[in-house]
Design an enzyme around this catalytic site. Structure first.
Site: not given
Ligand code: GLP
Length: 225
Positions: A122, A63, A129, A124
């Site tokens: 949440n 993404d 989302e 995702h």
């Molecule tokens: C972001 C990314 C995700 C990621 C998530 C968790 O929003 N788009 O791909 O898995 O957050 O991030 P973190 O590893 O910093 O908790």
């Protein structure tokens, strides 16, 4: 790095390395965020030492933000943490922000062999989302407040966090032959338990991963399934 985080990072890096060695033309789906940083550190080390040959591989970012300054993009993150340390050809580094027909491109490269995903609080997955249909392919999204709050520290305040992003869909991710979900930090425990102990549905996108036939979940905390 705390010991258990080190372990899951090493395990994830080993899975990627094994995939690459057993099939040099492998296609990977790769995440950003805090969680995969340890994995990329290990892979960057091994790559610099010449232990990994990425010359025939393809990497697809899961993404990216659509309206972020260049240094805040996930394309930049992946360059910085992983790609620049490897011999992965520039033309094999794909990002949905700058590539049309992402799903077609993935299919043309033979499909994703191994995709690593993190999880948002949440539920995702990538930027899918809550409410994203299971049948979704790569699409643009409006980020939720909770996702923007979680990423505010990277932008110096919630007001500066982008509102638009593009993400592989849940179907894109589910079609990967292998999946690894990595989760780090006690604050992820509740959503991991909700995703894998309860029912399956789009309200918690991560719960859809229960339907995948080759899913490995790696966490640096204990949780109840
Ligand atoms: C972001 C990314 C995700 C990621 C998530 C968790 O929003 N788009 O791909 O898995 O957050 O991030 P973190 O590893 O910093 O908790």
């Amino acid at each position: 790095m705390a010991d258990r985080y080190k372990e899951i990072s090493l395990e994830t890096a080993q899975a990627i390395a094994e995939q690459l060695r057993s099939k040099p033309t492998s296609c990977f789906g790769l995440p950003t965020g805090r969680t995969p940083v340890g994995t990329y550190e290990v892979l960057a080390d091994w790559s610099r030492q010449g232990k990994l040959d990425w010359s025939q591989a393809c990497c697809f970012a899961l993404d990216d933000y659509l309206d972020a300054p260049e240094e805040q993009t996930f394309a930049f993150f992946l360059e910085d943490h992983l790609f620049k340390h490897t011999n992965l050809p520039k033309e094999n580094r794909f990002n949905p922000r700058i590539t049309d027909n992402y799903d077609r491109l993935i299919a043309m490269q033979g499909g994703l062999d191994l995709t690593v995903v993190g999880i948002g609080r949440n539920g995702h997955i990538a930027f899918n989302e809550p409410g994203t249909p299971a049948q979704s392919y790569t699409h643009c999204v409006w980020l939720t407040e909770s996702t923007r709050v979680a990423n505010a520290q990277f932008f110096g305040g919630i007001d500066k966090v982008p509102v638009h992003a593009v993400t592989m869909g849940m179907a894109t991710i589910m079609e990967s032959r292998k999946l690894i979900l990595i989760a780090s930090g006690e604050h992820k425990k509740e959503i991991i338990e909700d995703s894998f102990a309860d029912g399956i549905g789009p309200t918690v996108p991560a719960s859809l991963l229960q339907l995948h036939k080759n899913l490995t979940i790696l966490s640096d905390f204990d949780w109840q399934q």
